[in-house]
Design a protein around this motif. Sequence first.
Motif, short mmCIF file in Angstrom:
data_model
loop_
_atom_site.label_atom_id
_atom_site.label_comp_id
_atom_site.label_asym_id
_atom_site.label_seq_id
_atom_site.Cartn_x
_atom_site.Cartn_y
_atom_site.Cartn_z
N THR A 75 0.83 -1.21 0.00
CA THR A 75 0.00 0.00 0.00
C THR A 75 0.86 1.25 0.00
O THR A 75 0.54 2.25 -0.66
N LEU A 76 1.96 1.21 0.74
CA LEU A 76 2.88 2.36 0.76
C LEU A 76 3.48 2.59 -0.62
O LEU A 76 3.60 3.73 -1.07
N GLU A 77 3.86 1.52 -1.28
CA GLU A 77 4.46 1.66 -2.60
C GLU A 77 3.46 2.23 -3.61
O GLU A 77 3.83 3.05 -4.47
N SER A 78 2.22 1.81 -3.51
CA SER A 78 1.23 2.23 -4.51
C SER A 78 0.59 3.58 -4.19
O SER A 78 0.23 4.32 -5.11
N SER A 79 0.46 3.92 -2.90
CA SER A 79 -0.33 5.10 -2.54
C SER A 79 0.37 6.13 -1.67
O SER A 79 -0.15 7.24 -1.50
N HIS A 80 1.51 5.79 -1.09
CA HIS A 80 2.16 6.71 -0.15
C HIS A 80 3.67 6.81 -0.41
O HIS A 80 4.48 6.45 0.47
N GLU A 82 5.43 9.33 -0.24
CA GLU A 82 6.03 10.24 0.73
C GLU A 82 6.53 9.51 1.98
O GLU A 82 7.52 9.90 2.60
N GLY A 319 -3.51 6.47 7.91
CA GLY A 319 -4.83 5.86 7.82
C GLY A 319 -5.70 6.31 8.97
O GLY A 319 -5.31 7.13 9.80
N HIS A 367 -8.21 -2.47 6.84
CA HIS A 367 -8.67 -3.54 5.96
C HIS A 367 -9.40 -4.62 6.74
O HIS A 367 -9.61 -5.72 6.24
#
Length: 400
Positions: A75-80, A82, A319, A367
């Motif tokens: 999730t960090l790679e795809s959406s965060h 920063e 989150g 999730h």
Amino acid sequence: MRTTARNRPATALAVVLAASVALTGCAPWNEQGTGGRPPVTASPVPEAFTAEQLETAYESDRTVDYVPLLAGFATLESSHPEVLEENLAQTLDINQNAGQEESAAAIIDEYGDMSYTMGDALGEHLGAIYQAAWEEGRLPKTVELIHKDGGRAQSESTNPSKEYFDYDRPYIVAPDEVVYRDKEGGDAYSSTSGSYPSGHTNQAYWQGTLLATLLPELSAQILARTSESGNYRVVMAMHYPLDVIGGRMMGQAAIAKRWADPEFRELLEAASLELHSVLEDECGAALKTCIARDTPYLKAKDAKELYRDRLTYGFEQIGQGGVDMDVPRVAAALLISSHPTLTEGQRIQVLEQTAIDSGYPLDLSVHSTASWQRIDLAAAMNAKVAIDGKGGVHVNGGKG
């Protein structure tokens, strides 16, 4: 607050008092602290596990796929992005500003058996007793379970997860910015395997969590020292803070699996008895008295604070906060030695009430998935617990 090993207080001057209150069972409210073991007075006799005990195929020997547990990284790679930028920035800050003492300690843990090197967590005197007994073969059961190469309680390899996430290490991403720290002739920087999760940290946490559960009276200090081993990976720029958090999650899940296995638990309990016997015999008093007389690695309060800081490494929540904690059921087994009279359901409540908030990187709460990232084992193992007349759990006077 960003936490690095250089923020850790120097060896504490004050005494660590073991806080242990037994459940009486005769009133609507009862209190329990850490541990419940009576003093051991018999002289220890080194006696190793039998070949049959070590060669038995235990239920907890099953192989676990840890990728789902660690999946928050995707999730960090795809959406965060920063967060990953801060991950590198924190690594460079910790690596570049580490002192000589920190660097030397990181190299020791790089090459040593951390089940031995982290013996200093037991305190100045008890740590020396532990390491001498470890070296001299007077803790055969304990060492057989906990040692680095083939310890019977060991965690699975991180390699499948590393291959799945395939994230480059800091010294590969920023080769001209890191400070290289290694012993003469060392090969610490020869690895090209993936960075997430940290294999050394997984090792430190299965060994450190195991030692903490074998010796719950000093669990806060042992777990704080375990977090140092993880942080040393960042000091060397071998890994990022998120790698360390992932290694913690995996290592603790592996030891929970061992404690949850009734047959394997017999080995753990035998090793715990052995360890208590050796420490008390050589100290010449009950363990509580020995701890009170010793110079501690850290005061219990400081140890718990340091450990908690490193659960998140100062990352901001990305989150939703305030999500109810979903404790992995197997995690309740990690409190068997510190809270032996509680039921599994009550131990889950202790973990719920001592957990950190939701929403930090790698947390899977949003999730609706059980989250290992939120478990604060140092707080849970040292929680004072009140049980009301209906069997409900109240940690330290209330939730949170």
